[in-house]
Design a protein around this motif. Structure first.
Motif, PDB file in Angstrom:
ATOM      1  N   THR A   1       9.886  11.388   0.151  1.00 29.66           N
ATOM      2  CA  THR A   1      10.857  10.316  -0.231  1.00 29.66           C
ATOM      3  C   THR A   1       8.548  10.247   0.541  1.00 29.66           C
ATOM      4  OG1 THR A   1      10.422  10.304   3.200  1.00 29.66           O
ATOM      5  CG2 THR A   1      12.675   9.911   1.663  1.00 29.66           C
ATOM      6  N   ASP A   2       8.690   8.746   0.160  1.00 30.56           N
ATOM      7  CA  ASP A   2       7.284   8.063   0.504  1.00 30.56           C
ATOM      8  C   ASP A   2       7.148   7.107   1.466  1.00 30.56           C
ATOM      9  OD1 ASP A   2       6.977   6.894  -1.813  1.00 30.56           O
ATOM     10  OD2 ASP A   2       6.093   8.225  -2.711  1.00 30.56           O
ATOM     11  N   VAL A   3       6.060   6.415   1.490  1.00 32.03           N
ATOM     12  CA  VAL A   3       6.214   4.634   2.256  1.00 32.03           C
ATOM     13  C   VAL A   3       5.467   4.254   1.235  1.00 32.03           C
ATOM     14  CG1 VAL A   3       5.129   4.029   4.748  1.00 32.03           C
ATOM     15  CG2 VAL A   3       6.230   6.585   4.373  1.00 32.03           C
ATOM     16  N   ILE A   4       5.833   3.038   1.549  1.00 30.13           N
ATOM     17  CA  ILE A   4       4.784   1.247   1.451  1.00 30.13           C
ATOM     18  C   ILE A   4       4.681   0.699   2.254  1.00 30.13           C
ATOM     19  CG2 ILE A   4       5.033  -0.077  -0.357  1.00 30.13           C
ATOM     20  CD1 ILE A   4       7.041   1.390  -2.429  1.00 30.13           C
ATOM     21  N   CYS A   5       3.696   0.213   3.008  1.00 32.96           N
ATOM     22  CA  CYS A   5       3.450  -0.538   4.272  1.00 32.96           C
ATOM     23  C   CYS A   5       3.167  -1.796   3.078  1.00 32.96           C
ATOM     24  CB  CYS A   5       2.268   0.190   4.803  1.00 32.96           C
ATOM     25  SG  CYS A   5       2.333   1.549   5.556  1.00 32.96           S
ATOM     26  N   PHE A   6       3.836  -3.249   4.396  1.00 33.69           N
ATOM     27  CA  PHE A   6       3.806  -3.658   3.058  1.00 33.69           C
ATOM     28  C   PHE A   6       3.183  -5.319   3.978  1.00 33.69           C
ATOM     29  CE2 PHE A   6       7.204  -7.981   2.500  1.00 33.69           C
ATOM     30  CZ  PHE A   6       6.209  -8.088   1.275  1.00 33.69           C
ATOM     31  N   TYR A   7       2.703  -5.677   3.379  1.00 35.54           N
ATOM     32  CA  TYR A   7       1.556  -7.128   4.691  1.00 35.54           C
ATOM     33  C   TYR A   7       1.502  -8.142   4.272  1.00 35.54           C
ATOM     34  CZ  TYR A   7       0.689  -3.372   8.140  1.00 35.54           C
ATOM     35  OH  TYR A   7       0.027  -2.314   9.897  1.00 35.54           O
ATOM     36  N   SER A   8       1.768  -8.904   4.919  1.00 40.07           N
ATOM     37  CA  SER A   8       1.853 -10.671   3.943  1.00 40.07           C
ATOM     38  C   SER A   8       0.122 -10.898   4.499  1.00 40.07           C
ATOM     39  CB  SER A   8       2.275 -11.945   4.663  1.00 40.07           C
ATOM     40  OG  SER A   8       2.469 -11.974   6.019  1.00 40.07           O
TER      41      SER A   8
ATOM     42  N   VAL B   1       0.697  -1.175  -0.189  1.00 35.14           N
ATOM     43  CA  VAL B   1      -0.072  -0.311  -0.131  1.00 35.14           C
ATOM     44  C   VAL B   1       1.031   1.034   0.289  1.00 35.14           C
ATOM     45  CG1 VAL B   1      -1.393   1.636   1.054  1.00 35.14           C
ATOM     46  CG2 VAL B   1      -2.252  -1.345   1.470  1.00 35.14           C
ATOM     47  N   HIS B   2       0.810   1.835  -1.302  1.00 30.86           N
ATOM     48  CA  HIS B   2       1.914   3.108  -0.984  1.00 30.86           C
ATOM     49  C   HIS B   2       1.032   4.382  -0.857  1.00 30.86           C
ATOM     50  CE1 HIS B   2       5.215   4.317  -3.760  1.00 30.86           C
ATOM     51  NE2 HIS B   2       5.502   5.230  -3.502  1.00 30.86           N
ATOM     52  N   ILE B   3       1.445   4.985   0.180  1.00 29.19           N
ATOM     53  CA  ILE B   3       1.017   6.361   0.754  1.00 29.19           C
ATOM     54  C   ILE B   3       1.913   6.909   0.757  1.00 29.19           C
ATOM     55  CG2 ILE B   3      -0.810   5.725   1.759  1.00 29.19           C
ATOM     56  CD1 ILE B   3       0.418   5.251   4.778  1.00 29.19           C
TER      57      ILE B   3
ATOM     58  N   CYS C   1      12.423  11.824  -5.341  1.00 27.45           N
ATOM     59  CA  CYS C   1      12.637  12.601  -5.567  1.00 27.45           C
ATOM     60  C   CYS C   1      14.303  13.074  -5.772  1.00 27.45           C
ATOM     61  CB  CYS C   1      11.400  13.506  -6.298  1.00 27.45           C
ATOM     62  SG  CYS C   1      11.154  14.485  -4.365  1.00 27.45           S
ATOM     63  N   ASN C   2      14.449  13.978  -6.180  1.00 24.27           N
ATOM     64  CA  ASN C   2      15.626  15.321  -6.062  1.00 24.27           C
ATOM     65  C   ASN C   2      15.309  15.584  -5.109  1.00 24.27           C
ATOM     66  OD1 ASN C   2      17.080  13.050  -8.207  1.00 24.27           O
ATOM     67  ND2 ASN C   2      16.711  14.774  -9.993  1.00 24.27           N
ATOM     68  N   PRO C   3      16.823  16.130  -4.680  1.00 20.34           N
ATOM     69  CA  PRO C   3      16.244  17.077  -3.041  1.00 20.34           C
ATOM     70  C   PRO C   3      15.791  18.301  -3.404  1.00 20.34           C
ATOM     71  CG  PRO C   3      18.548  16.111  -3.125  1.00 20.34           C
ATOM     72  CD  PRO C   3      18.368  15.992  -4.496  1.00 20.34           C
ATOM     73  N   LYS C   4      14.833  18.883  -2.831  1.00 22.48           N
ATOM     74  CA  LYS C   4      13.854  20.294  -3.073  1.00 22.48           C
ATOM     75  C   LYS C   4      14.651  22.053  -2.696  1.00 22.48           C
ATOM     76  CE  LYS C   4       9.871  17.633  -2.876  1.00 22.48           C
ATOM     77  NZ  LYS C   4       7.981  17.363  -3.479  1.00 22.48           N
TER      78      LYS C   4
ATOM     79  N   PHE D   1      13.673   4.637  -5.833  1.00 23.34           N
ATOM     80  CA  PHE D   1      12.805   5.111  -7.392  1.00 23.34           C
ATOM     81  C   PHE D   1      12.075   6.291  -7.080  1.00 23.34           C
ATOM     82  CE2 PHE D   1      13.075   0.049  -6.156  1.00 23.34           C
ATOM     83  CZ  PHE D   1      13.696  -0.496  -7.138  1.00 23.34           C
ATOM     84  N   LYS D   2      12.860   6.845  -8.110  1.00 26.33           N
ATOM     85  CA  LYS D   2      12.470   8.495  -8.687  1.00 26.33           C
ATOM     86  C   LYS D   2      11.316   7.806  -9.813  1.00 26.33           C
ATOM     87  CE  LYS D   2      17.284  10.713  -7.491  1.00 26.33           C
ATOM     88  NZ  LYS D   2      17.978  11.516  -7.383  1.00 26.33           N
ATOM     89  N   ASP D   3      10.180   8.778  -9.498  1.00 25.49           N
ATOM     90  CA  ASP D   3       9.313   9.553 -10.251  1.00 25.49           C
ATOM     91  C   ASP D   3       9.282   9.963 -11.577  1.00 25.49           C
ATOM     92  OD1 ASP D   3       7.193   8.340  -7.868  1.00 25.49           O
ATOM     93  OD2 ASP D   3       7.377  10.469  -7.234  1.00 25.49           O
ATOM     94  N   PRO D   4       9.250   9.276 -12.849  1.00 23.21           N
ATOM     95  CA  PRO D   4       9.460   9.186 -13.976  1.00 23.21           C
ATOM     96  C   PRO D   4       8.855  10.735 -14.657  1.00 23.21           C
ATOM     97  CG  PRO D   4       7.215   8.517 -14.021  1.00 23.21           C
ATOM     98  CD  PRO D   4       7.618   8.415 -12.693  1.00 23.21           C
ATOM     99  N   GLY D   5       8.083  11.805 -13.626  1.00 23.31           N
ATOM    100  CA  GLY D   5       8.077  13.359 -13.944  1.00 23.31           C
ATOM    101  C   GLY D   5       7.277  13.086 -14.743  1.00 23.31           C
ATOM    102  N   VAL D   6       6.866  14.616 -14.824  1.00 21.13           N
ATOM    103  CA  VAL D   6       5.425  14.967 -16.174  1.00 21.13           C
ATOM    104  C   VAL D   6       5.895  15.126 -17.415  1.00 21.13           C
ATOM    105  CG1 VAL D   6       4.732  17.030 -16.705  1.00 21.13           C
ATOM    106  CG2 VAL D   6       5.273  16.742 -14.242  1.00 21.13           C
ATOM    107  N   LYS D   7       7.476  15.727 -17.842  1.00 18.64           N
ATOM    108  CA  LYS D   7       6.869  15.780 -19.263  1.00 18.64           C
ATOM    109  C   LYS D   7       6.905  13.723 -19.394  1.00 18.64           C
ATOM    110  CE  LYS D   7      10.074  19.475 -19.907  1.00 18.64           C
ATOM    111  NZ  LYS D   7      11.038  19.800 -20.442  1.00 18.64           N
ATOM    112  N   ARG D   8       7.562  13.413 -18.557  1.00 16.42           N
ATOM    113  CA  ARG D   8       7.795  11.106 -18.929  1.00 16.42           C
ATOM    114  C   ARG D   8       6.158  10.661 -18.447  1.00 16.42           C
ATOM    115  NH1 ARG D   8      12.159   8.408 -17.384  1.00 16.42           N
ATOM    116  NH2 ARG D   8      12.400   9.315 -16.008  1.00 16.42           N
TER     117      ARG D   8
END
Length: 443
Positions: free
Chosen positions: A153-160, A107-109, A139-142, A274-281
């Protein structure tokens, strides 16, 4: 699980011939879609068919997320926090019911709501099913002026689905690894043999004495150091030495040789870049990196398994599953998501799946714009070629999901032009129609 029928839905189209069992794009409210999947799975005697689930739901940001054209992809505005959590909880609970005993969910939040989602997932799955909270560098530093640290950063909750317990773990685990970087290879495997192979050495002994057993006995006249024991029985050590896998120091100290090219790579930790692809891509706002999704698919589902994304958005999870030999189910109720997912899947000529619509939605109807074909080029009304952005076209006679491609400012039919064709057109704003196009040669 094969979707022969789905309560409240009809199979509108099938792309690419015979779809993988279960591969389907479900357009509509995902809670309704998940409940329909539950009923169909129970009817087939497989009440928990899913191998894995990845989902990137709304974050309760209070924003409208737009495509570059200005079309609203989805509205993440809620009356209050209670309304948002009341929306999300039954959907995550439905996912929980559909997961097989060996399955897991990601779950990506965002970091702001992650504590509340963790509590919700603990309540639904049970605290014993928590595996990791993964931090992703997105993403790169802001550089901004507000008084806070940069949010990268963001967070991914990993559950079985099943709790980890003593003994064999029922959760599927592909043990994906990351390749060593050149710097890591130099540091971890600093030596080179006569054949140019990089290697390192490791001790043949470990802490703790063996009072009764072969690992406490002498090997080649050597006893383990005081307070230690051999890692392997002397017979195994002899085999290693005969195979040239033991390096002897000038003082007669043996160490095992570990070659870099025999390593599967670095075990993944709970900090990812794993950086987001960005608006153009990106074809859709909040689109996540395909490389990350492919890794998750391989890590948490067997080949031939069934992967779910109940908030399909850009369709990237579906593409990741398709590329790696898994069946998939994607759900979304946004027209821009439908267009983005079809466009993403059209890029893979091997993609085979069905499009399901609620019984209240039909593809048939008059075209909202006129089209004709001249020398294989799709001609729209004057000025419309710029104002109407087509992102996907499917030739209904051949089931090709790449019936249209853009070239030179115009849309061209990819399919055979020797006969009239009926093409499903999906615009960026979600408007879709079936248009009859007739080949015509200009004079």
């Amino acid at each position: 699980m094969r979707l022969e029928a789905l309560p409240g839905y009809h199979r509108a189209l099938t792309f690419g011939g015979d779809a993988r069992p279960g591969s389907a794009l479900l357009f509509g409210d995902n809670l309704r879609s998940l409940e329909a999947l539950e009923r169909q799975a129970a009817a087939q005697g497989v009440p928990a068919p899913l191998s894995a689930c990845y989902t990137d739901p709304p974050y309760n940001t209070g924003e409208q997320w737009e495509l570059p054209s200005g079309v609203v992809a989805y509205d993440d505005s809620w009356t209050d926090d209670a309304e948002f959590y009341a929306f999300l909880r039954p959907r995550l609970a439905a996912v929980h019911r559909l997961l097989s005993p060996s399955a897991s969910v990601y779950v990506h939040i965002d970091v702001r709501i992650s504590p509340y989602i963790r509590v919700m997932l603990d309540e639904i799955f049970g605290g014993g099913c928590f595996r990791n909270q993964i931090t992703r560098i997105k993403c790169n530093p802001k550089n901004f002026s507000r008084r806070a640290y940069g949010s990268v950063t963001d967070v991914i909750c990993f559950y079985s689905r099943t709790p980890a317990a003593p003994g064999p773990d029922p959760m599927y685990w592909g043990d994906a690894r990351a390749a060593w970087s050149p710097g890591e290879l130099d540091r971890l495997y600093p030596k080179t043999d006569a054949d140019g192979r990089r290697y390192a050495t490791t001790p043949l002994h470990a802490k703790g004495r063996t009072l009764n057993g072969p690992t406490g006995e002498a090997w080649r006249g050597l006893m383990p150091p005081e307070g230690k024991h051999w890692r392997r029985p002397p017979a195994d050590l002899e085999e290693l030495d005969q195979a040239g896998r033991i390096e002897w120091s000038s003082t007669g100290n043996p160490r095992e040789i570990i070659y870099a090219d025999e390593s599967a790579g670095r075990r993944l930790q709970d900090l990812w870049t794993f950086k987001d692809p960005g608006v153009k891509r990106s074809r859709y706002p909040t689109q996540k990196p395909l490389e990350m999704l492919e890794m998750l698919v391989r890590q948490s589902s067997p080949e031939g398994g069934l992967v779910l994304d109940p908030f399909a958005g850009s369709g990237s999870t579906l593409v990741a599953a398709e590329r790696n030999g898994r069946a998939w189910i994607g759900c979304d109720q946004g027209h821009p998501s439908l267009a983005a997912s079809l466009g993403a899947l059209a890029s893979d000529e091997r993609a085979a799946f069905s499009l399901w619509l609620p019984d209240t939605e039909m593809l048939a109807g008059p075209a909202p714009f006129d089209v004709r074909v001249e020398d294989g080029m799709l001609i729209l009304p004057a000025g419309a070629d710029e104002s109407l952005t087509l992102v996907a076209g499917v030739d209904l006679s051949t089931s090709r999901a790449d019936a249209l491609h853009r070239h030179g400012g115009h849309w061209h039919l990819t399919a055979d032009q020797s006969a009239p064709a009926r093409v499903l057109l999906v615009r960026e704003d979600g408007v879709r129609t079936i248009a009859s196009v007739t080949p015509r040669t200009s004079s």
